[in-house]
Motif scaffolding. Sequence first.
Motif, PDB file in Angstrom:
ATOM      1  N   ASN A 211      84.680   2.107  20.281  1.00  0.00           N
ATOM      2  CA  ASN A 211      85.021   3.484  20.662  1.00  0.00           C
ATOM      3  C   ASN A 211      84.494   3.891  22.040  1.00  0.00           C
ATOM      4  O   ASN A 211      84.034   5.017  22.238  1.00  0.00           O
ATOM      5  N   ASN A 242      88.551  -0.257  18.812  1.00  0.00           N
ATOM      6  CA  ASN A 242      88.768   1.176  19.091  1.00  0.00           C
ATOM      7  C   ASN A 242      88.401   1.584  20.510  1.00  0.00           C
ATOM      8  O   ASN A 242      88.047   2.740  20.760  1.00  0.00           O
ATOM      9  N   ASN A 276      92.566  -2.784  17.345  1.00  0.00           N
ATOM     10  CA  ASN A 276      92.772  -1.345  17.575  1.00  0.00           C
ATOM     11  C   ASN A 276      92.269  -0.900  18.946  1.00  0.00           C
ATOM     12  O   ASN A 276      91.773   0.224  19.104  1.00  0.00           O
ATOM     13  N   ASN A 277      92.406  -1.766  19.937  1.00  0.00           N
ATOM     14  CA  ASN A 277      92.019  -1.421  21.298  1.00  0.00           C
ATOM     15  C   ASN A 277      93.240  -1.023  22.115  1.00  0.00           C
ATOM     16  O   ASN A 277      94.375  -1.352  21.771  1.00  0.00           O
ATOM     17  N   GLY A 347      92.851   4.168  15.530  1.00  0.00           N
ATOM     18  CA  GLY A 347      91.643   3.370  15.347  1.00  0.00           C
ATOM     19  C   GLY A 347      91.363   3.028  13.900  1.00  0.00           C
ATOM     20  O   GLY A 347      92.185   3.237  13.000  1.00  0.00           O
ATOM     21  N   ILE A 380      91.348   6.235  18.849  1.00  0.00           N
ATOM     22  CA  ILE A 380      90.825   5.202  19.741  1.00  0.00           C
ATOM     23  C   ILE A 380      90.052   5.887  20.866  1.00  0.00           C
ATOM     24  O   ILE A 380      90.425   6.957  21.338  1.00  0.00           O
TER      25      ILE A 380
END
Length: 605
Positions: A211, A242, A276-277, A347, A380
Motif C-alpha cells: 500500500n 497494493n 494487486n499492484n 486491493g 490500492i
Amino acid sequence: MKNNNISNITCDAFTGIECKDGVSIVSGPVKSINTNKFENIITTQSPVIISIDKSGANSTVNSNIIRNISISGSTSPGFSAILLGSLNQPALTVSQNKIQLISRNARITGIENRSLNANISNNTISDITASAVITGISSSGSTILNIFKNKICGFLGTGTGGGGTGISVTGGTQTNIYNNLIGNLKAPNSNSSMSLNGLSVTGGTSVNLFNNTVHLNASSTGASFGANILLVVTSINFTMRNNIFVNLSTPGPTGRNVVYFRSDASLSNYQSESNNNLFFSGTPSANNLMFFDFTNSDQTMAAYKSRVAPGDSNSITENPSFLSLIDSSANFLHINAAVPTSIESGGKNVTSPVVITDDIDNEIRQGNAGYTGTGTSPDIGADEFNSGSSKNLNLTMLIQGFYDSGTNSMVRDTVRIYLRNSSSPYAIVDSAKAYLSSTGAGIFSFQNALNGVNYYLHLKHRNSIETWSKTAQTFTGNSMSYDFTTANTQAFGNNMIQVDTSPVRYGIYSGDVNHDGNIDLTDVTLVFNSASSFFSGYLNTDLTGDNNVDLTDLTMTFNNSAGFVSLVKPGGYYKTVRQFQISNYRLQILLVNENDHLIFAVCNS
C-alpha cells in the motif's frame, strides 16, 4: 530530553543531541528525545543533529523539528539528520518528526537506522538539496523494522552523479514498508542510469511492500539519465501488494525509465503472494519499461504479468488522477475520488506479516471494523477513498495568529472542516482536513456529501475559535468554493477579526486552546504556563505557528479573552460584541444572539 530550542546558530562544527550513554544493547536507560527544535543552523562540517544509541526498550525519538540546515565545507562523513545506532534495545519508535529544508554539497540522509527493532512512522522528510545522493530513510541491519505512513518528497540532487532515493534497505532480517507517499524526486544534471529510485532494496533477508504510492516525473540533461520506481536485488525474499507505482520520467537517450528493476533474470525469490499492484510508465517504448532485469525488457503490463505469473495476476495499469502533485499539499498523491478508477476496491487486505487496517491518513480500510465507505475491497495505494462520490470544497480562510500582514501570508497549518445539516440539530454529515497554503487556500474532499443539499461549513483549528459559515452552502457538479477572508459577514454572527488592511482580510480568532468554545482565563493560563516553561514545537498553546510559546502568544490570548470572544453558531450560542462608555457608566453587552438581539447586559459605574 524534551522541548529544547537550538536555533539560529552559525559555526564550524555543530552537535545537537548525541545520546549514547549506556553499557550495551542489553543494558541501557530508556530515552525520550521528543519535541525539540533545530532550525536556522549554518555549519561548515557534517553536524550531529539527533543521534541515539544504547537506549533501553521502548525509547522514542518523536515530534522533533529539524529545519533550515545549511552545511558547507567538508564532504565527509555522510550526514544523517536522525541517526539510530546499532545498540538500541527493541523497539525504538521514531515518529512525527519533520526534516525539511536541508542543503549540502555531499550526501544527505533523513533518518538512518541501524537498530535491531524499530518503528519509523508518520515522519515528513522534504525539500532536501545536495550535490550527491539524497536518501529519505535508510536501514542496514534490523531484525524487524516497520517503515510506515511517512511522506518523503521534494529532493533535488544537483550533481552530475547525484540523485535521490525515497527509502533504501541494505540489510536486515524482515523489513515491512507500507502506507508511505514518495514523490517529487529530481536530479536535473545527473548522468546516471540509476539517478532516482523511489524504493531501493539491495540487501536483507525478507522485504515486504504494501500500500505505498510512489510517483516520479523527472528529467535531466544527462544522456544516460534513468529513473526507477523500484530497484530490487534478486537474492532477497520480496513481496509487494497494493502499491501504486507511476513513473512518468523522461530518460536520457541512452537511459531507461523503469517501474520494476531487478538485478538479474532470476524470479525465484519474488513471492507469488505479490499482487494487486498498479504499474504505469507512460507510453511503452524501448526505454519506457514496466520491468527490466538486464536480460528482459517488458514494455507492457501484459508482457510483465506473463513473465511473473502466477504473481501479479490481478495487477493493473492506468495513469491515476491525483488531487495534487505538489508535495506541500495535504492532498499530495491522494486519489481524486471524483474520477472513476480501478484503484477503488482493487486491493486485498494485508494480515501478515503486519496487519494493515487503515491508510496514511488513519482512515479505515474496507474490510476492517469502522469502515463506512462503499468499497468492496481495500483500495490500492496509500490512500483509501470512495470512487466517484467525492465532493471537493475549495476553501480560503485565515488564522489570526498565523497571519502576517507585513507579508500578506500565513504560516501553513492543518484545518478540519465539518459539513453540518442546515437545520437543527445541525448534525455532522461528513468531515475532511487539508493543509492550508500560505494564502489560506485548501481543497477539502468529502465522501458523504450530495450535490444540491445545503450544508453549514464548520471550521476547526487546533487553537482557534470554531467558526461557521454565515449561511448554508451547496455543492454543484461535485464542487463548492467559499472564501471566509473577504468580510466578517462571511462567518456566522460576523465572528471574525480583521487581520489586514491592505488588502482587507478577515481571519478566525486565535486562542481557544482547550476547545471549550470560549477564549478565557483558562486559555490564558495554559499559554502562560507553556511560555514560562519555554515550550517549543507543534503545540496548541503556540498561537502564531512559529513553534515557540512566548509573550506574543500570551498577549493575543489575553486580548481575545478580554474581548470575551466565543463560539457563535446557529441554535442559541452567543457572543460579546461591544462595550462602550456612557457618561460615568460603562455599558458592557455580554450576550448577543445570532440575530444581534440583546440577551443580557451589565452596567457598571
